[in-house]
Motif scaffolding. Structure first.
Motif, mmCIF file in Angstrom:
data_model
loop_
_atom_site.group_PDB
_atom_site.id
_atom_site.type_symbol
_atom_site.label_atom_id
_atom_site.label_comp_id
_atom_site.label_asym_id
_atom_site.label_seq_id
_atom_site.Cartn_x
_atom_site.Cartn_y
_atom_site.Cartn_z
ATOM 1 N N GLY A 1 0.775 -1.238 0.000
ATOM 2 C CA GLY A 1 0.000 0.000 0.000
ATOM 3 C C GLY A 1 0.802 1.281 0.000
ATOM 4 O O GLY A 1 0.232 2.372 -0.061
ATOM 5 N N LYS A 2 2.117 1.173 0.057
ATOM 6 C CA LYS A 2 2.943 2.389 0.101
ATOM 7 C C LYS A 2 3.864 2.462 -1.109
ATOM 8 O O LYS A 2 4.379 1.442 -1.559
ATOM 9 C CB LYS A 2 3.815 2.395 1.364
ATOM 10 C CG LYS A 2 3.029 2.660 2.636
ATOM 11 C CD LYS A 2 3.978 2.973 3.777
ATOM 12 C CE LYS A 2 3.239 3.248 5.071
ATOM 13 N NZ LYS A 2 2.404 4.459 5.029
ATOM 14 N N ILE A 3 4.088 3.690 -1.581
ATOM 15 C CA ILE A 3 5.020 3.841 -2.690
ATOM 16 C C ILE A 3 6.451 3.805 -2.164
ATOM 17 O O ILE A 3 6.812 4.537 -1.246
ATOM 18 C CB ILE A 3 4.723 5.134 -3.469
ATOM 19 C CG1 ILE A 3 3.407 4.928 -4.209
ATOM 20 C CG2 ILE A 3 5.861 5.464 -4.432
ATOM 21 C CD1 ILE A 3 3.056 5.945 -5.213
ATOM 22 N N VAL A 4 7.204 2.903 -2.739
ATOM 23 C CA VAL A 4 8.576 2.697 -2.279
ATOM 24 C C VAL A 4 9.529 3.606 -3.052
ATOM 25 O O VAL A 4 10.488 4.144 -2.500
ATOM 26 C CB VAL A 4 8.993 1.225 -2.498
ATOM 27 C CG1 VAL A 4 10.328 0.946 -1.869
ATOM 28 C CG2 VAL A 4 7.945 0.268 -1.954
ATOM 29 N N GLN A 5 9.305 3.737 -4.347
ATOM 30 C CA GLN A 5 10.158 4.571 -5.200
ATOM 31 C C GLN A 5 9.343 5.044 -6.379
ATOM 32 O O GLN A 5 8.414 4.373 -6.805
ATOM 33 C CB GLN A 5 11.335 3.750 -5.750
ATOM 34 C CG GLN A 5 12.540 3.647 -4.840
ATOM 35 C CD GLN A 5 13.385 4.907 -4.793
ATOM 36 O OE1 GLN A 5 13.032 5.907 -5.403
ATOM 37 N NE2 GLN A 5 14.490 4.861 -4.070
ATOM 38 N N ILE A 6 9.765 6.183 -6.925
ATOM 39 C CA ILE A 6 9.086 6.696 -8.104
ATOM 40 C C ILE A 6 10.105 7.452 -8.953
ATOM 41 O O ILE A 6 10.969 8.128 -8.415
ATOM 42 C CB ILE A 6 7.891 7.585 -7.660
ATOM 43 C CG1 ILE A 6 7.005 7.975 -8.820
ATOM 44 C CG2 ILE A 6 8.329 8.827 -6.941
ATOM 45 C CD1 ILE A 6 5.639 8.473 -8.355
ATOM 46 N N GLY A 7 10.048 7.270 -10.261
ATOM 47 C CA GLY A 7 10.989 7.977 -11.143
ATOM 48 C C GLY A 7 11.209 7.211 -12.437
ATOM 49 O O GLY A 7 10.529 6.228 -12.704
ATOM 50 N N THR A 8 12.163 7.670 -13.232
ATOM 51 C CA THR A 8 12.514 6.919 -14.430
ATOM 52 C C THR A 8 13.362 5.733 -13.972
ATOM 53 O O THR A 8 13.917 5.756 -12.866
ATOM 54 C CB THR A 8 13.349 7.759 -15.411
ATOM 55 O OG1 THR A 8 14.577 8.096 -14.748
ATOM 56 C CG2 THR A 8 12.641 9.037 -15.817
ATOM 57 N N ALA A 9 13.497 4.730 -14.835
ATOM 58 C CA ALA A 9 14.305 3.561 -14.461
ATOM 59 C C ALA A 9 15.737 4.011 -14.155
ATOM 60 O O ALA A 9 16.364 3.516 -13.219
ATOM 61 C CB ALA A 9 14.277 2.532 -15.590
ATOM 62 N N ALA A 10 16.242 4.990 -14.912
ATOM 63 C CA ALA A 10 17.610 5.477 -14.684
ATOM 64 C C ALA A 10 17.726 6.171 -13.321
ATOM 65 O O ALA A 10 18.710 5.995 -12.597
ATOM 66 C CB ALA A 10 18.014 6.426 -15.801
ATOM 67 N N GLN A 11 16.698 6.956 -12.962
ATOM 68 C CA GLN A 11 16.723 7.617 -11.639
ATOM 69 C C GLN A 11 16.693 6.594 -10.505
ATOM 70 O O GLN A 11 17.412 6.731 -9.512
ATOM 71 C CB GLN A 11 15.510 8.549 -11.482
ATOM 72 C CG GLN A 11 15.669 9.871 -12.179
ATOM 73 C CD GLN A 11 14.338 10.606 -12.308
ATOM 74 O OE1 GLN A 11 13.254 10.061 -12.062
ATOM 75 N NE2 GLN A 11 14.415 11.864 -12.708
ATOM 76 N N LEU A 12 15.861 5.588 -10.672
ATOM 77 C CA LEU A 12 15.760 4.561 -9.627
ATOM 78 C C LEU A 12 17.094 3.831 -9.483
ATOM 79 O O LEU A 12 17.549 3.547 -8.378
ATOM 80 C CB LEU A 12 14.652 3.560 -9.980
ATOM 81 C CG LEU A 12 13.273 3.805 -9.377
ATOM 82 C CD1 LEU A 12 12.777 5.209 -9.500
ATOM 83 C CD2 LEU A 12 12.264 2.832 -9.940
ATOM 84 N N ASP A 13 17.702 3.558 -10.624
ATOM 85 C CA ASP A 13 18.999 2.885 -10.644
ATOM 86 C C ASP A 13 20.016 3.738 -9.888
ATOM 87 O O ASP A 13 20.765 3.252 -9.032
ATOM 88 C CB ASP A 13 19.420 2.706 -12.111
ATOM 89 C CG ASP A 13 20.616 1.799 -12.276
ATOM 90 O OD1 ASP A 13 21.139 1.313 -11.251
ATOM 91 O OD2 ASP A 13 21.038 1.591 -13.418
ATOM 92 N N ASN A 14 20.000 5.019 -10.191
ATOM 93 C CA ASN A 14 20.936 5.932 -9.553
ATOM 94 C C ASN A 14 20.707 6.001 -8.036
ATOM 95 O O ASN A 14 21.642 5.911 -7.242
ATOM 96 C CB ASN A 14 20.758 7.318 -10.189
ATOM 97 C CG ASN A 14 21.950 8.203 -9.912
ATOM 98 O OD1 ASN A 14 22.961 7.724 -9.391
ATOM 99 N ND2 ASN A 14 21.833 9.463 -10.236
ATOM 100 N N ASP A 15 19.422 6.127 -7.654
ATOM 101 C CA ASP A 15 19.104 6.231 -6.222
ATOM 102 C C ASP A 15 19.518 4.970 -5.471
ATOM 103 O O ASP A 15 20.016 5.026 -4.366
ATOM 104 C CB ASP A 15 17.594 6.429 -6.014
ATOM 105 C CG ASP A 15 17.157 7.797 -6.478
ATOM 106 O OD1 ASP A 15 18.037 8.626 -6.771
ATOM 107 O OD2 ASP A 15 15.934 8.019 -6.580
#
Ligand code: ATP
Ligand code: MG
Length: 321
Positions: free
Chosen positions: A214-228
């Motif tokens: 029920g909670k958002i864990v991450q949000i962004g482009t695949a590249a942003q998520l990779d970076n984070d």
């Protein structure tokens, strides 16, 4: 322009066995731009379908708001129907009717003046013209899904919600549906797609949100998520011949090499600052006599990102079921 927004959306359901309210969607917020294909990923029971139903105005939120073009969906009510198309998890065609009859029947809801033309156009666009007089029950799953997609597009909605559009399809049928989906974005159509298929989401979506319990864990482009998640400081180098041990040891001694794996002719390393350190690593290798075939900044697939994130939240914030 922002078309869809979730503002601290919460939806709880009554859990009869435990006699308490359980959140299916637990305080999620995001906004989606016009023309975006937005992927919503998460394990079974994460809250994906509930989120779509909230955004499409089919559920009232327990608290928070779902907004469409800046207007609260709960207040706009039925008027939003003309703007949205919703492909549900179980395609929702009438099996006893023909392809054509299904489109005619559902088209009737929208009171379209040019329904016959629209049906003809969609049948062609979705490669269903030759099957228009076939009973839906006789169609393959892939064709059923194409019909379902055509059906939710009858009124040319600006926003499309697709709940697991390729679930249960064979690879070829899945690719066909995927190609249709990417074509549908033309004309600034916003597409919100729930999926378990990470490769598919990586291919078709501009941005993704990962939801768990029920909670958002991450949000962004695949590249942003990779970076984070992975810091994007990983360098991968392919050399022609297996590196001599002394050269590997030399690389390991470099202070900015945080970790190094040498697997035959493939070197993978984490650096302190890839932009500064990568040229030095390459120089060191060349001086040491290595013949470099390929240098890559390692990119992680959405699958790797997803698994790392879900495993992480399972370890730290599971629902305790
Ligand atoms: N109408 C309902 N009444 C009670 N509980 C519900 C209802 N709808 C969903 N839930 C519960 O809410 C949670 C989220 O369900 P939801 O269907 O949104 O998940 P999902 O991410 O779409 O899962 P899946 O990948 O299996 O489709 C689950 O625990 C589910 O059991
Ligand atoms: Mg679902």
């Amino acid at each position: 322009m922002i078309t869809l927004e979730a503002e601290n959306l919460v939806k709880t359901f009554n859990d009869k066995s435990h006699k308490r309210e359980v959140p299916a969607v637990d305080d999620i917020s995001f906004s989606i731009n016009a023309g975006e294909i937005f992927g919503f990923l998460g394990p079974n029971g994460a809250g994906k379908t509930t989120t779509i139903r909230l955004l499409a105005g089919l559920y009232r939120p327990t608290s928070g708001r779902a907004k469409l073009y800046g207007q609260d969906v709960a207040i706009v009510g039925d008027r939003i129907r003309k703007d949205i198309g919703f492909l549900t998890e179980n395609h929702g065609n009438y099996e006893n009717l023909t392809v054509y009859e299904n489109l005619k029947f559902f088209g009737g809801f929208y009171g379209l003046s040019n329904l016959e033309n629209r049906i003809k156009q969609l049948l062609e666009e979705f490669g269903l013209s030759e099957r228009q007089y076939t009973r839906v029950g006789k169609l393959s799953k892939g064709l059923k899904q194409r019909l379902a997609l055509a059906r939710v597009l009858l009124h040319d909605p600006k926003i499309l919600f697709l709940d697991e559009p390729t679930a249960g399809l064979d690879p070829q049928a899945a690719v066909e549906v995927r190609v249709l989906i990417t074509r549908l974005r033309l004309g600034e159509r916003t597409i919100f797609v729930n999926s378990h298929n990470l490769e598919e989401v990586q291919k078709i979506c501009d941005r993704v949100a990962i939801i768990n319990a029920g909670k958002i864990v991450q949000i962004g482009t695949a590249a942003q998520l990779d970076n984070d998640l992975f810091g994007a400081q990983e360098l991968s180098i392919q050399v022609k011949e297996t590196l001599p041990a002394n050269l590997v040891a030399e690389l390991q001694r470099l202070t900015y090499v945080k970790s190094l794996q040498a697997n035959h002719t493939r070197l993978t390393m984490h650096l302190v600052d890839i932009d500064v350190n990568a040229p030095d690593v390459i120089e060191c290798l060349t001086k040491g006599g290595a013949k470099i075939l390929e240098v890559q900044r390692a990119r992680h697939s959405l699958e790797e990102i997803y698994l790392a994130l879900i495993a992480d939240t399972r370890n730290t914030a599971g629902r305790g079921e």
